[in-house]
Design a protein around this motif. Structure first.
Motif, PDB file in Angstrom:
ATOM      1  N   CYS A 268     -43.801   1.817 -36.504  1.00 23.66           N
ATOM      2  CA  CYS A 268     -45.243   1.934 -36.327  1.00 23.66           C
ATOM      3  C   CYS A 268     -46.026   1.214 -37.420  1.00 23.66           C
ATOM      4  CB  CYS A 268     -45.662   3.403 -36.300  1.00 23.66           C
ATOM      5  SG  CYS A 268     -44.989   4.330 -34.904  1.00 23.66           S
ATOM      6  N   GLN A 269     -45.342   0.614 -38.364  1.00 27.68           N
ATOM      7  CA  GLN A 269     -46.015  -0.116 -39.433  1.00 27.68           C
ATOM      8  C   GLN A 269     -46.687  -1.352 -38.872  1.00 27.68           C
ATOM      9  OE1 GLN A 269     -43.504  -0.997 -42.731  1.00 27.68           O
ATOM     10  NE2 GLN A 269     -44.999  -2.316 -43.762  1.00 27.68           N
ATOM     11  N   GLN A 270     -47.906  -1.578 -39.276  1.00 29.78           N
ATOM     12  CA  GLN A 270     -48.639  -2.728 -38.772  1.00 29.78           C
ATOM     13  C   GLN A 270     -48.094  -4.018 -39.362  1.00 29.78           C
ATOM     14  OE1 GLN A 270     -51.440  -2.746 -36.323  1.00 29.78           O
ATOM     15  NE2 GLN A 270     -49.991  -1.089 -36.042  1.00 29.78           N
ATOM     16  N   PRO A 271     -48.058  -5.099 -38.586  1.00 33.22           N
ATOM     17  CA  PRO A 271     -47.506  -6.358 -39.080  1.00 33.22           C
ATOM     18  C   PRO A 271     -48.320  -6.934 -40.235  1.00 33.22           C
ATOM     19  CG  PRO A 271     -48.581  -6.662 -36.959  1.00 33.22           C
ATOM     20  CD  PRO A 271     -48.524  -5.199 -37.199  1.00 33.22           C
TER      21      PRO A 271
ATOM     22  N   ASP B 291     -53.514  -5.309 -34.868  1.00 37.44           N
ATOM     23  CA  ASP B 291     -53.476  -5.722 -33.462  1.00 37.44           C
ATOM     24  C   ASP B 291     -53.268  -4.518 -32.549  1.00 37.44           C
ATOM     25  OD1 ASP B 291     -50.825  -4.997 -33.551  1.00 37.44           O
ATOM     26  OD2 ASP B 291     -50.029  -7.026 -33.465  1.00 37.44           O
ATOM     27  N   MET B 292     -53.413  -3.327 -33.115  1.00 37.81           N
ATOM     28  CA  MET B 292     -53.226  -2.106 -32.342  1.00 37.81           C
ATOM     29  C   MET B 292     -54.352  -1.910 -31.337  1.00 37.81           C
ATOM     30  SD  MET B 292     -51.371   0.644 -31.814  1.00 37.81           S
ATOM     31  CE  MET B 292     -50.389   0.904 -33.281  1.00 37.81           C
ATOM     32  N   VAL B 293     -54.015  -1.848 -30.054  1.00 36.68           N
ATOM     33  CA  VAL B 293     -54.972  -1.528 -28.990  1.00 36.68           C
ATOM     34  C   VAL B 293     -54.692  -0.101 -28.562  1.00 36.68           C
ATOM     35  CG1 VAL B 293     -55.789  -2.088 -26.673  1.00 36.68           C
ATOM     36  CG2 VAL B 293     -55.072  -3.925 -28.221  1.00 36.68           C
ATOM     37  N   SER B 294     -55.599   0.805 -28.866  1.00 34.65           N
ATOM     38  CA  SER B 294     -55.415   2.210 -28.529  1.00 34.65           C
ATOM     39  C   SER B 294     -55.874   2.478 -27.096  1.00 34.65           C
ATOM     40  CB  SER B 294     -56.219   3.087 -29.491  1.00 34.65           C
ATOM     41  OG  SER B 294     -57.619   2.890 -29.274  1.00 34.65           O
ATOM     42  N   LYS B 295     -55.608   3.677 -26.642  1.00 36.29           N
ATOM     43  CA  LYS B 295     -56.083   4.072 -25.311  1.00 36.29           C
ATOM     44  C   LYS B 295     -57.599   4.030 -25.258  1.00 36.29           C
ATOM     45  CE  LYS B 295     -56.011   7.959 -22.042  1.00 36.29           C
ATOM     46  NZ  LYS B 295     -55.501   9.325 -21.791  1.00 36.29           N
ATOM     47  N   ALA B 296     -58.247   4.472 -26.331  1.00 37.99           N
ATOM     48  CA  ALA B 296     -59.713   4.428 -26.383  1.00 37.99           C
ATOM     49  C   ALA B 296     -60.217   2.993 -26.307  1.00 37.99           C
ATOM     50  CB  ALA B 296     -60.209   5.107 -27.662  1.00 37.99           C
ATOM     51  N   ASP B 297     -59.536   2.067 -26.984  1.00 40.52           N
ATOM     52  CA  ASP B 297     -59.897   0.648 -26.898  1.00 40.52           C
ATOM     53  C   ASP B 297     -59.758   0.148 -25.465  1.00 40.52           C
ATOM     54  OD1 ASP B 297     -60.263   0.538 -29.674  1.00 40.52           O
ATOM     55  OD2 ASP B 297     -58.166  -0.019 -30.016  1.00 40.52           O
ATOM     56  N   TRP B 298     -58.652   0.508 -24.834  1.00 42.87           N
ATOM     57  CA  TRP B 298     -58.380   0.099 -23.452  1.00 42.87           C
ATOM     58  C   TRP B 298     -59.494   0.593 -22.523  1.00 42.87           C
ATOM     59  CZ3 TRP B 298     -57.645   2.409 -18.736  1.00 42.87           C
ATOM     60  CH2 TRP B 298     -56.998   1.678 -17.757  1.00 42.87           C
ATOM     61  N   LEU B 299     -59.887   1.851 -22.704  1.00 42.69           N
ATOM     62  CA  LEU B 299     -60.926   2.434 -21.858  1.00 42.69           C
ATOM     63  C   LEU B 299     -62.270   1.740 -22.038  1.00 42.69           C
ATOM     64  CD1 LEU B 299     -60.042   6.216 -22.320  1.00 42.69           C
ATOM     65  CD2 LEU B 299     -59.889   4.927 -20.182  1.00 42.69           C
TER      66      LEU B 299
ATOM     67  N   LYS C 235     -47.572  -2.959 -22.572  1.00 38.50           N
ATOM     68  CA  LYS C 235     -48.257  -2.655 -23.823  1.00 38.50           C
ATOM     69  C   LYS C 235     -49.208  -3.778 -24.215  1.00 38.50           C
ATOM     70  CE  LYS C 235     -44.777   0.485 -25.628  1.00 38.50           C
ATOM     71  NZ  LYS C 235     -44.061   0.967 -26.825  1.00 38.50           N
ATOM     72  N   PHE C 236     -50.259  -3.405 -24.959  1.00 39.89           N
ATOM     73  CA  PHE C 236     -51.353  -4.322 -25.284  1.00 39.89           C
ATOM     74  C   PHE C 236     -51.397  -4.634 -26.775  1.00 39.89           C
ATOM     75  CE2 PHE C 236     -52.358  -2.222 -21.398  1.00 39.89           C
ATOM     76  CZ  PHE C 236     -53.064  -3.136 -20.637  1.00 39.89           C
TER      77      PHE C 236
ATOM     78  N   CYS D 160     -46.687   5.361 -31.369  1.00 39.13           N
ATOM     79  CA  CYS D 160     -47.425   4.717 -32.452  1.00 39.13           C
ATOM     80  C   CYS D 160     -48.924   4.662 -32.176  1.00 39.13           C
ATOM     81  CB  CYS D 160     -46.899   3.303 -32.679  1.00 39.13           C
ATOM     82  SG  CYS D 160     -45.165   3.245 -33.180  1.00 39.13           S
ATOM     83  N   GLY D 161     -49.336   5.071 -30.978  1.00 40.75           N
ATOM     84  CA  GLY D 161     -50.749   5.053 -30.625  1.00 40.75           C
ATOM     85  C   GLY D 161     -51.193   3.815 -29.884  1.00 40.75           C
ATOM     86  N   ARG D 162     -50.249   2.948 -29.458  1.00 39.12           N
ATOM     87  CA  ARG D 162     -50.602   1.728 -28.739  1.00 39.12           C
ATOM     88  C   ARG D 162     -50.785   2.020 -27.253  1.00 39.12           C
ATOM     89  NH1 ARG D 162     -50.458  -3.317 -30.378  1.00 39.12           N
ATOM     90  NH2 ARG D 162     -49.128  -2.805 -32.160  1.00 39.12           N
ATOM     91  N   ALA D 163     -51.859   1.498 -26.656  1.00 38.29           N
ATOM     92  CA  ALA D 163     -52.117   1.686 -25.238  1.00 38.29           C
ATOM     93  C   ALA D 163     -50.924   1.191 -24.421  1.00 38.29           C
ATOM     94  CB  ALA D 163     -53.383   0.949 -24.833  1.00 38.29           C
ATOM     95  N   THR D 164     -50.486   2.032 -23.484  1.00 34.07           N
ATOM     96  CA  THR D 164     -49.297   1.734 -22.693  1.00 34.07           C
ATOM     97  C   THR D 164     -49.539   2.113 -21.239  1.00 34.07           C
ATOM     98  OG1 THR D 164     -47.882   2.214 -24.596  1.00 34.07           O
ATOM     99  CG2 THR D 164     -46.818   2.156 -22.442  1.00 34.07           C
ATOM    100  N   GLU D 165     -49.322   1.169 -20.339  1.00 29.62           N
ATOM    101  CA  GLU D 165     -49.369   1.455 -18.907  1.00 29.62           C
ATOM    102  C   GLU D 165     -47.961   1.798 -18.440  1.00 29.62           C
ATOM    103  OE1 GLU D 165     -51.087  -1.588 -16.524  1.00 29.62           O
ATOM    104  OE2 GLU D 165     -52.845  -1.831 -17.805  1.00 29.62           O
ATOM    105  N   ARG D 166     -47.890   2.802 -17.589  1.00 27.28           N
ATOM    106  CA  ARG D 166     -46.600   3.169 -16.993  1.00 27.28           C
ATOM    107  C   ARG D 166     -46.741   3.191 -15.479  1.00 27.28           C
ATOM    108  NH1 ARG D 166     -43.271   4.338 -21.020  1.00 27.28           N
ATOM    109  NH2 ARG D 166     -44.135   5.105 -22.996  1.00 27.28           N
ATOM    110  N   GLY D 167     -45.731   2.657 -14.798  1.00 27.36           N
ATOM    111  CA  GLY D 167     -45.785   2.572 -13.349  1.00 27.36           C
ATOM    112  C   GLY D 167     -45.655   3.928 -12.682  1.00 27.36           C
ATOM    113  N   LEU D 168     -46.407   4.134 -11.600  1.00 26.69           N
ATOM    114  CA  LEU D 168     -46.291   5.372 -10.837  1.00 26.69           C
ATOM    115  C   LEU D 168     -45.162   5.274  -9.813  1.00 26.69           C
ATOM    116  CD1 LEU D 168     -50.043   6.290 -10.225  1.00 26.69           C
ATOM    117  CD2 LEU D 168     -48.496   7.133 -11.996  1.00 26.69           C
ATOM    118  N   LYS D 169     -45.008   4.111  -9.198  1.00 27.24           N
ATOM    119  CA  LYS D 169     -43.947   3.932  -8.202  1.00 27.24           C
ATOM    120  C   LYS D 169     -42.617   3.600  -8.874  1.00 27.24           C
ATOM    121  CE  LYS D 169     -47.115   2.489  -4.559  1.00 27.24           C
ATOM    122  NZ  LYS D 169     -47.478   1.425  -3.573  1.00 27.24           N
ATOM    123  N   ASN D 170     -42.674   2.840  -9.967  1.00 24.57           N
ATOM    124  CA  ASN D 170     -41.477   2.530 -10.747  1.00 24.57           C
ATOM    125  C   ASN D 170     -41.701   3.063 -12.151  1.00 24.57           C
ATOM    126  OD1 ASN D 170     -39.289   1.537 -12.122  1.00 24.57           O
ATOM    127  ND2 ASN D 170     -39.717  -0.624 -11.737  1.00 24.57           N
ATOM    128  N   SER D 171     -41.166   4.235 -12.428  1.00 26.69           N
ATOM    129  CA  SER D 171     -41.452   4.918 -13.688  1.00 26.69           C
ATOM    130  C   SER D 171     -40.925   4.158 -14.894  1.00 26.69           C
ATOM    131  CB  SER D 171     -40.856   6.332 -13.668  1.00 26.69           C
ATOM    132  OG  SER D 171     -39.449   6.265 -13.486  1.00 26.69           O
TER     133      SER D 171
END
Length: 220
Positions: free
Chosen positions: A30-33, A44-52, A136-137, A120-131
């Motif tokens: 989780c250490q930032q580059p 470069d961390m894109v959080s869920k709040a950023d995504w929204l 990641k962003f 690590c708090g990075r925004a992540t999409e997960r598939g509903l049909k293919n779990s």
């Protein structure tokens, strides 16, 4: 054609510059580059709040202009994407329309997903049909661009064996040209190149990182 040539020269300049940066080994996942101080780069961390707040907007289009295919043949040109805002259960639809080079036609890849965050708090999409589908962003300037890495298949050690990496840029057009020509002026190539190198150990000089904005435009 001229714009593509100038873009490649511009990106090559930053590729060479970023390649001079030393990379520190990251012991903590989780250490930032660590970036070259000359770039004055931020996380470069894109959080869920950023995504929204920056990405999920059914009226806003993102263009895919560069991409890298992992164990999958590159067959697509111009791609446009839109992210619909999620419901109360964080479910949403991502609308993607790309030019299929093999069939010479537009092809849709709409997907039902759920937005969440990794450990690590990075925004992540997960598939509903293919779990197993995971996306990641990465971005230091969500007003203009983001990288996302999509994986469909993982091995026993959780290494991705089938997926792709795309550079999305915010829709911006030149005025006075029937609203059809994309304007790439002002993109922060030093940040884009740094993200590519630090997170994926790739540069724009790598032939696997391909320019993708060609063919017929297929609106999202």
């Amino acid at each position: 054609m001229m714009m593509n040539r100038l873009l490649r020269i511009y990106v090559f300049f930053f590729t060479c510059t970023v390649s001079l940066c030393s990379q520190n080994e990251q012991n903590d996942e989780c250490q930032q580059p660590t970036y070259c101080s000359r770039f004055k780069a931020h996380s470069d961390m894109v959080s869920k709040a950023d995504w929204l707040s920056k990405i999920s907007n059914s009226e806003h289009t993102w263009f895919v202009i560069y991409g890298y295919e992992l164990n999958s043949p590159h067959t697509y040109g111009k791609c446009q994407q839109r992210w619909n805002p999620p419901d109360n259960n964080d479910k949403f639809q991502r609308k993607t329309n790309c030019f299929n080079i093999n069939t010479n036609q537009c092809q849709r890849f709409d997907a039902e997903m759920r937005i969440t965050e990794d450990n690590c708090g990075r925004a992540t999409e997960r598939g509903l049909k293919n779990s197993k589908t995971e996306l990641k962003f990465y971005s230091q300037d969500l007003e203009t661009y983001f990288w996302f890495f999509v994986c469909y298949v993982f091995d026993a050690d959780d290494n991705c064996t089938l997926g792709y990496l795309d550079l999305n840029v915010s829709e911006k057009r030149f005025s006075g040209d029937e609203n059809s020509v994309m304007n790439l002026n002002g993109l922060p190539w030093e940040l884009i190149s740094a993200d590519l190198l630090i997170n994926f150990n790739l540069t724009f000089a790598d032939p696997r990182v391909e320019f993708k904005w060609f063919g017929t435009e297929c609106p999202a």
